[in-house]
Write a protein that holds these residues in place. Structure first.
Motif, PDB file in Angstrom:
ATOM      1  N   GLY A  44      -3.389   8.052   6.327  1.00 13.13           N
ATOM      2  CA  GLY A  44      -4.429   8.682   5.522  1.00 13.13           C
ATOM      3  C   GLY A  44      -5.824   8.194   5.874  1.00 13.13           C
ATOM      4  O   GLY A  44      -6.775   8.974   5.929  1.00 13.13           O
ATOM      5  N   THR A  45      -5.956   6.903   6.118  1.00 18.26           N
ATOM      6  CA  THR A  45      -7.277   6.341   6.383  1.00 18.26           C
ATOM      7  C   THR A  45      -7.486   6.067   7.863  1.00 18.26           C
ATOM      8  O   THR A  45      -8.452   5.424   8.250  1.00 18.26           O
ATOM      9  N   TRP A  46      -6.567   6.547   8.682  1.00 13.21           N
ATOM     10  CA  TRP A  46      -6.604   6.184  10.100  1.00 13.21           C
ATOM     11  C   TRP A  46      -7.937   6.506  10.766  1.00 13.21           C
ATOM     12  O   TRP A  46      -8.460   5.717  11.562  1.00 13.21           O
ATOM     13  N   ASN A  47      -8.482   7.659  10.452  1.00 15.68           N
ATOM     14  CA  ASN A  47      -9.712   8.050  11.136  1.00 15.68           C
ATOM     15  C   ASN A  47     -10.898   7.142  10.824  1.00 15.68           C
ATOM     16  O   ASN A  47     -11.826   7.036  11.617  1.00 15.68           O
ATOM     17  N   ASN A  48     -10.873   6.473   9.676  1.00 16.84           N
ATOM     18  CA  ASN A  48     -11.959   5.528   9.372  1.00 16.84           C
ATOM     19  C   ASN A  48     -11.609   4.110   9.771  1.00 16.84           C
ATOM     20  O   ASN A  48     -12.477   3.282   9.979  1.00 16.84           O
ATOM     21  N   ASP A  49     -10.335   3.847   9.812  1.00 15.02           N
ATOM     22  CA  ASP A  49      -9.927   2.458   9.986  1.00 15.02           C
ATOM     23  C   ASP A  49      -8.704   2.419  10.886  1.00 15.02           C
ATOM     24  O   ASP A  49      -7.575   2.581  10.430  1.00 15.02           O
ATOM     25  N   ARG A  50      -8.951   2.226  12.180  1.00 17.98           N
ATOM     26  CA  ARG A  50      -7.812   2.193  13.096  1.00 17.98           C
ATOM     27  C   ARG A  50      -7.216   0.799  13.088  1.00 17.98           C
ATOM     28  O   ARG A  50      -7.547  -0.022  13.960  1.00 17.98           O
ATOM     29  N   SER A  51      -6.393   0.488  12.119  1.00 15.02           N
ATOM     30  CA  SER A  51      -5.774  -0.832  12.157  1.00 15.02           C
ATOM     31  C   SER A  51      -4.305  -0.706  11.806  1.00 15.02           C
ATOM     32  O   SER A  51      -3.912   0.154  11.024  1.00 15.02           O
ATOM     33  N   GLU A  69      -1.614   3.072   7.999  1.00 17.47           N
ATOM     34  CA  GLU A  69      -1.853   4.098   6.982  1.00 17.47           C
ATOM     35  C   GLU A  69      -2.441   5.330   7.620  1.00 17.47           C
ATOM     36  O   GLU A  69      -3.603   5.337   8.010  1.00 17.47           O
ATOM     37  N   ASN A 100       0.806  -1.210   0.000  1.00 18.76           N
ATOM     38  CA  ASN A 100       0.000   0.000   0.000  1.00 18.76           C
ATOM     39  C   ASN A 100       0.843   1.266   0.000  1.00 18.76           C
ATOM     40  O   ASN A 100       1.864   1.346   0.660  1.00 18.76           O
TER      41      ASN A 100
END
Lengths: 174, 300
Positions: free
Chosen positions: B132-139, B130, B95
């Motif tokens: 960039g997408t942390w706020n939607n996907d905390r993984s 990542e 990614n």
């Protein structure tokens, strides 16, 4: 997948519910027993507390479950009967492995001692009896008891210590 | 006054050897010991957890059936199980925009994530996510060991090669080494998805693998040992212990002469190789020799 969001927000998941039971049921049972004795049937009280938790599971986070269970158990028990003296049973000392040739005098003294102990325990306040027995019998540390009962470690320490000295005064007649 | 202090310490098993001697000198010593021992005669009756849970569950079921709403709870359970089964994440390392952190031997790092959650990365470990997408996907992905302090919010996931660890807001430690896997929960609750099972941990629960089977037990420490520059192991083969040492000391090990399947329980420091090796070899009745960058272990 969005379900994961509510995974641990409350206690309604059956796996979380079982886990809470596995973690707290025995402590809850021992707490009720040491506090109120057998007159209130500790096993039933444990069951009632967990049923209440289940009924209200949506409102309760797993972190709050322990204090909820303990206060429910405490309150329902108080509702039933107001204070008869709590008398805890003791295990009979005639255990066959060691008593083959025990001195009858010794056995008699032992019985006398336990009877006095029983009386002294029921003269203790509920709080002191519970903390003392959780510590001495169930082997819990001051910290563990403090967490269980939601009180400070200093309070636990004080209660156990006073319980011990009160018991000694009464039993050893000082 | 001093007597009271001694007694209180004794009641919490905190007496030092010196203090124990003083405690034994007290006039009332024997009566305290007797009181403590005889207390055990008043033990609460046996409590059968399984039976208690069965009773509660069947009672819930009856209540559910009798109530007018006909939503069976097993529907929820099935849905939950389905969620768990499909919740195995496959990590895509290629990614773009992946932030990656790596610690070297004997090195640690504190990382603050976009939502202010914190990660303390132990030695010889890698963490990536990542932003960039942390706020939607905390993984995030972990190889090695790390201690997490998670802010409340959406589910937070740690992906490892063993399975995934999932939480809301809590403190926990994940150790995912090639040779070992452990999760310890210090606050709140954690779910570990492993081998198609979902296991819930509450505060002070430790999950570990023993011969491939999942074990859970309670621990008493309140933060990971590695944060105090120590490793603590319970019944681990010597081969694991050596791997663990290599994370903190840049050394080669020669253990050809010893049986590395023997089990070790104990703890060793990360900042003194001699004390570390003594802590390991003494209880196992082994000796060691350090030459250049190599440690040779041998039987006594």
């Amino acid at each position: 997948m969005k379900n994961t969001k509510s995974l641990f927000e409350n206690c309604c998941e059956s796996s979380m519910f079982s886990k809470l039971h596995q973690r707290y049921a025995k402590d809850l049972h021992d707490f009720i027993y040491y506090k109120f004795g057998e007159q209130h049937n500790p096993k039933d009280k444990v069951q009632e507390a967990f049923m209440k938790l289940w009924e209200n599971c949506k409102k309760i986070s797993p972190e709050k479950a322990k204090s909820y269970l303990f206060s429910v158990a405490n309150n329902t028990t108080l509702n039933v009967i107001k204070h008869k003296k709590v008398v805890l049973k003791y295990e009979q000392t005639s255990n066959p492995k060691s008593s083959d040739h025990q001195d009858p005098q010794f056995i008699l003294e032992e019985q006398e001692y336990l009877k006095k102990y029983q009386k002294a325990l029921s003269n203790l306040s509920e709080e002191k009896r519970v903390t003392f027995l959780l510590n001495r019998v169930e082997g819990k540390t001051h910290k563990e008891i403090a967490e269980l009962l939601g009180i400070s470690r200093k309070t636990v320490e004080k209660r156990i210590y006073t319980a011990l000295t009160e018991l000694r005064k009464e039993i050893h007649e000082i | 006054m001093k007597e009271e202090k001694l007694i209180k310490k004794w009641l919490n098993n905190e007496l030092s050897e010196e203090e124990l001697k003083a405690f034994k000198q007290l006039d009332a010593y024997s009566s305290y010991i007797k009181l403590s021992e005889k207390a055990k005669y008043f033990k609460a009756p046996k409590f059968d957890k399984q039976q208690s849970l069965n009773n509660i569950q069947s009672k819930i079921e009856i209540n559910q059936r009798n109530s007018k709403s006909t939503k069976p709870i097993y529907g929820y359970i099935a849905a939950f199980v389905a969620v768990v089964i499909i919740s195995f994440a496959i990590i895509n390392f290629t990614n773009q925009g992946l932030s990656s952190y790596q610690t070297q031997l004997a090195d640690t790092e504190n990382i603050i994530l976009p939502d202010q959650s914190q990660v303390d990365l132990a030695a010889n470990s890698t963490l990536s996510f990542e932003p960039g997408t942390w706020n939607n996907d905390r993984s995030l992905n972990l190889e090695g060991e790390a201690y997490f302090m998670v802010e409340k919010g959406e589910a937070f996931k740690v992906n490892t090669s063993y399975g995934e660890v999932e939480v809301l807001g809590t403190k926990f430690n994940v150790k995912s080494r090639t040779y070992d896997f452990e999760v310890t929960c210090f606050e709140g609750s954690v779910q570990v998805n492993i081998d198609e099972k979902a296991i819930i941990l509450l505060a002070n629960d430790l999950l570990y693998l023993q011969n491939g089977s999942i074990q859970v037990e309670q621990v008493r420490h309140s933060s990971p040992h590695w944060k105090k520059d120590r490793t603590t192991l319970k019944s681990k083969p010597i081969s694991f212990v050596i791997e663990e040492l290599k994370n903190y000391y840049d050394l080669e090990f020669d253990a050809a002469e010893v049986d590395t399947s023997r089990l070790y329980s104990g703890s060793f420091p990360h900042n003194d190789i001699n004390i570390a090796l003594k802590s390991i070899t003494l209880p196992l009745d082994l000796t060691y020799q350090i030459t250049d960058k190599k440690v040779i272990l041998s039987n006594k």
